[in-house]
Design a protein around this motif. Sequence first.
Motif, short mmCIF file in Angstrom:
data_model
loop_
_atom_site.label_atom_id
_atom_site.label_comp_id
_atom_site.label_asym_id
_atom_site.label_seq_id
_atom_site.Cartn_x
_atom_site.Cartn_y
_atom_site.Cartn_z
N LEU A 1 0.86 -1.19 0.00
CA LEU A 1 0.00 0.00 0.00
C LEU A 1 0.89 1.24 0.00
O LEU A 1 1.87 1.29 0.75
CB LEU A 1 -0.92 0.00 1.21
CG LEU A 1 -1.92 1.17 1.29
CD1 LEU A 1 -3.27 0.70 1.84
CD2 LEU A 1 -1.40 2.33 2.16
N VAL A 2 0.55 2.20 -0.85
CA VAL A 2 1.26 3.47 -0.92
C VAL A 2 0.36 4.55 -0.32
O VAL A 2 -0.78 4.71 -0.76
CB VAL A 2 1.64 3.85 -2.36
CG1 VAL A 2 2.45 5.15 -2.37
CG2 VAL A 2 2.41 2.72 -3.03
N ALA B 1 5.06 16.38 -1.76
CA ALA B 1 4.20 15.37 -1.15
C ALA B 1 4.96 14.06 -1.00
O ALA B 1 5.62 13.59 -1.92
CB ALA B 1 2.94 15.18 -1.99
N ILE B 2 4.87 13.47 0.18
CA ILE B 2 5.64 12.28 0.52
C ILE B 2 4.83 11.03 0.20
O ILE B 2 3.62 10.99 0.43
CB ILE B 2 6.01 12.32 2.02
CG1 ILE B 2 6.94 13.50 2.30
CG2 ILE B 2 6.64 11.01 2.48
CD1 ILE B 2 7.11 13.80 3.78
N ASN B 3 5.50 10.01 -0.29
CA ASN B 3 4.86 8.72 -0.54
C ASN B 3 5.58 7.64 0.26
O ASN B 3 6.77 7.39 0.06
CB ASN B 3 4.88 8.39 -2.04
CG ASN B 3 3.98 9.32 -2.83
OD1 ASN B 3 2.79 9.08 -2.96
ND2 ASN B 3 4.56 10.39 -3.38
N GLU B 4 4.84 7.04 1.18
CA GLU B 4 5.38 5.99 2.04
C GLU B 4 4.71 4.68 1.68
O GLU B 4 3.55 4.65 1.27
CB GLU B 4 5.11 6.32 3.51
CG GLU B 4 5.74 7.63 3.95
CD GLU B 4 5.29 8.05 5.33
OE1 GLU B 4 6.12 8.59 6.09
OE2 GLU B 4 4.10 7.86 5.65
N ILE B 5 5.43 3.57 1.83
CA ILE B 5 4.86 2.27 1.52
C ILE B 5 4.72 1.42 2.78
O ILE B 5 5.48 1.57 3.75
CB ILE B 5 5.67 1.50 0.45
CG1 ILE B 5 7.10 1.22 0.92
CG2 ILE B 5 5.66 2.27 -0.86
CD1 ILE B 5 7.88 0.37 -0.06
N TYR B 6 3.71 0.57 2.76
CA TYR B 6 3.47 -0.42 3.80
C TYR B 6 3.43 -1.79 3.12
O TYR B 6 2.77 -1.94 2.09
CB TYR B 6 2.13 -0.18 4.49
CG TYR B 6 2.03 1.13 5.25
CD1 TYR B 6 2.10 1.16 6.63
CD2 TYR B 6 1.82 2.34 4.56
CE1 TYR B 6 1.98 2.36 7.33
CE2 TYR B 6 1.70 3.53 5.26
CZ TYR B 6 1.79 3.54 6.64
OH TYR B 6 1.67 4.73 7.32
N ILE B 7 4.13 -2.76 3.67
CA ILE B 7 4.15 -4.10 3.12
C ILE B 7 3.27 -4.99 3.99
O ILE B 7 3.48 -5.10 5.20
CB ILE B 7 5.58 -4.68 3.06
CG1 ILE B 7 6.49 -3.77 2.24
CG2 ILE B 7 5.56 -6.09 2.48
CD1 ILE B 7 6.11 -3.63 0.79
N GLY B 8 2.30 -5.63 3.36
CA GLY B 8 1.34 -6.46 4.09
C GLY B 8 1.53 -7.94 3.81
O GLY B 8 2.04 -8.34 2.76
N TRP C 1 0.87 -5.70 8.79
CA TRP C 1 1.53 -4.74 7.92
C TRP C 1 2.82 -4.24 8.56
O TRP C 1 2.89 -4.05 9.78
CB TRP C 1 0.60 -3.56 7.65
CG TRP C 1 -0.60 -3.92 6.83
CD1 TRP C 1 -1.78 -4.43 7.28
CD2 TRP C 1 -0.72 -3.84 5.41
NE1 TRP C 1 -2.65 -4.66 6.24
CE2 TRP C 1 -2.01 -4.30 5.07
CE3 TRP C 1 0.13 -3.41 4.39
CZ2 TRP C 1 -2.48 -4.34 3.76
CZ3 TRP C 1 -0.32 -3.46 3.08
CH2 TRP C 1 -1.61 -3.92 2.78
N GLU C 2 3.82 -3.97 7.71
CA GLU C 2 5.08 -3.37 8.13
C GLU C 2 5.18 -1.99 7.50
O GLU C 2 5.00 -1.83 6.29
CB GLU C 2 6.25 -4.25 7.67
CG GLU C 2 7.61 -3.65 7.94
CD GLU C 2 8.72 -4.42 7.26
OE1 GLU C 2 9.88 -3.94 7.29
OE2 GLU C 2 8.43 -5.49 6.68
N GLY C 3 5.51 -0.99 8.29
CA GLY C 3 5.65 0.36 7.75
C GLY C 3 5.18 1.41 8.74
O GLY C 3 4.82 1.07 9.88
N PRO C 4 5.24 2.68 8.34
CA PRO C 4 5.55 3.13 6.98
C PRO C 4 7.04 3.06 6.65
O PRO C 4 7.89 3.27 7.51
CB PRO C 4 5.08 4.59 6.99
CG PRO C 4 5.21 5.03 8.42
CD PRO C 4 4.90 3.81 9.24
N ILE C 5 7.33 2.75 5.39
CA ILE C 5 8.70 2.69 4.89
C ILE C 5 8.89 3.87 3.95
O ILE C 5 8.14 4.03 2.99
CB ILE C 5 8.92 1.36 4.14
CG1 ILE C 5 8.63 0.17 5.07
CG2 ILE C 5 10.34 1.30 3.58
CD1 ILE C 5 8.53 -1.16 4.33
N PRO C 6 9.86 4.73 4.21
CA PRO C 6 10.02 5.93 3.38
C PRO C 6 10.48 5.60 1.97
O PRO C 6 11.16 4.60 1.73
CB PRO C 6 11.08 6.75 4.13
CG PRO C 6 11.85 5.73 4.92
CD PRO C 6 10.86 4.67 5.29
#
Length: 369
Positions: free
Chosen positions: A91-92, A111-118, A125-130
């Motif tokens: 997920l972004v 604008a920042i975009n962070e990802i989460y790995i599910g 879920w793991e994150g947010p990952i920059p």
Amino acid sequence: MMMQPFVVSRDDSVYEAFPALVLTEQGKLICAFTECTSHTDRSFTRIVYKESRDRGRTWGEKKAFTEGTAGRDFFYDCCSIARLKDNRLVLVANRIDKNTEDTRQGFFHEAINEIYIGSPEGDSWEGPIPTPVRGIVPDTVCELPSGRWLLSAHRKSKSHGYLEQMLWYTDNQGADWTGPVPVASREGLHLCEASIIALPGGTLVAFMRENSNEGRDGYKAISRDGGETWDGPIRMPLPGCHRPVARMLQSGYVMMTHRFYPGGPTGYGTTQNLFAAYMDVDTVLATDYKKQWIRVLPIDYDRSPLADNGYSGWVQFADGEIYIVQYIADDSPNCQIRGYSLREEAFMLRKGEAANASRKAEAARKRNP
């Protein structure tokens, strides 16, 4: 029925919008979307999600994915969600800071975009990952056969002032990124909201909105080197094409959902329709405007005087059923998330089916001359 609608989420106490959809390995649908005060008021935002275990006919309770942002110095905009080849989910989340020196410039540039790995079913879920990705309306992560991830967003160009589509890529699942790579940037065109697909031969195509508010055609760009360079922009015969979301169908055709904006005034009430475009790979790759063969299917119409709709997501089940989600005002005092079930036959009858339909029509004419 040709198309069947469903309620995904309707909470009249809040504005629900900008949905993204993923189909898990076990056949569960996860619809992630943004809650906010209104389209133009982001004093409160939150990314939430709902799940369906019966192909979108019913949906569970709404669950919070992020914290709410009331009183904070940032807000959430659009999110995206995708399934990786190892069945994990990604997920972004698009996060926009309010404390930039120039709010307008910060909105488009920083604008920042962070990802989460599910996990495969989205249970953890793991994150947010920059990430270094800067811009708004992030595309879903596009994973190539090589394992490369592409992540694209758009921003206001610092050189010519129009919107441009940029891309970053990683060959080690987000540990290191390369970019920004220009996907499409041209003075005089506001190119944005890209949806990138990988064709079976490895060619990439990015479908884009042109945002001059004149009802202009959509555009595309083409890459043959894994997203490192792009040709285009190339005009498509799709007038008023906003927020395209393209995917490959099992048949080998390409479907793209998009909002239709005819041009003229801007603001609430000016966009009422969600369409789905249907095209073959030759059309997707064609650069000649008159050689692009596209069929367009109406999905839904927003009856609200303050119509507000058309950001969408969709998946295809193993048996061919297509399930689409979008946000729409219609009979809601704010906005709601609605789902739609259809099959590819809604776009076009195959030769045998067309012949049968013709015979039935002729028989009906003979019975009722």
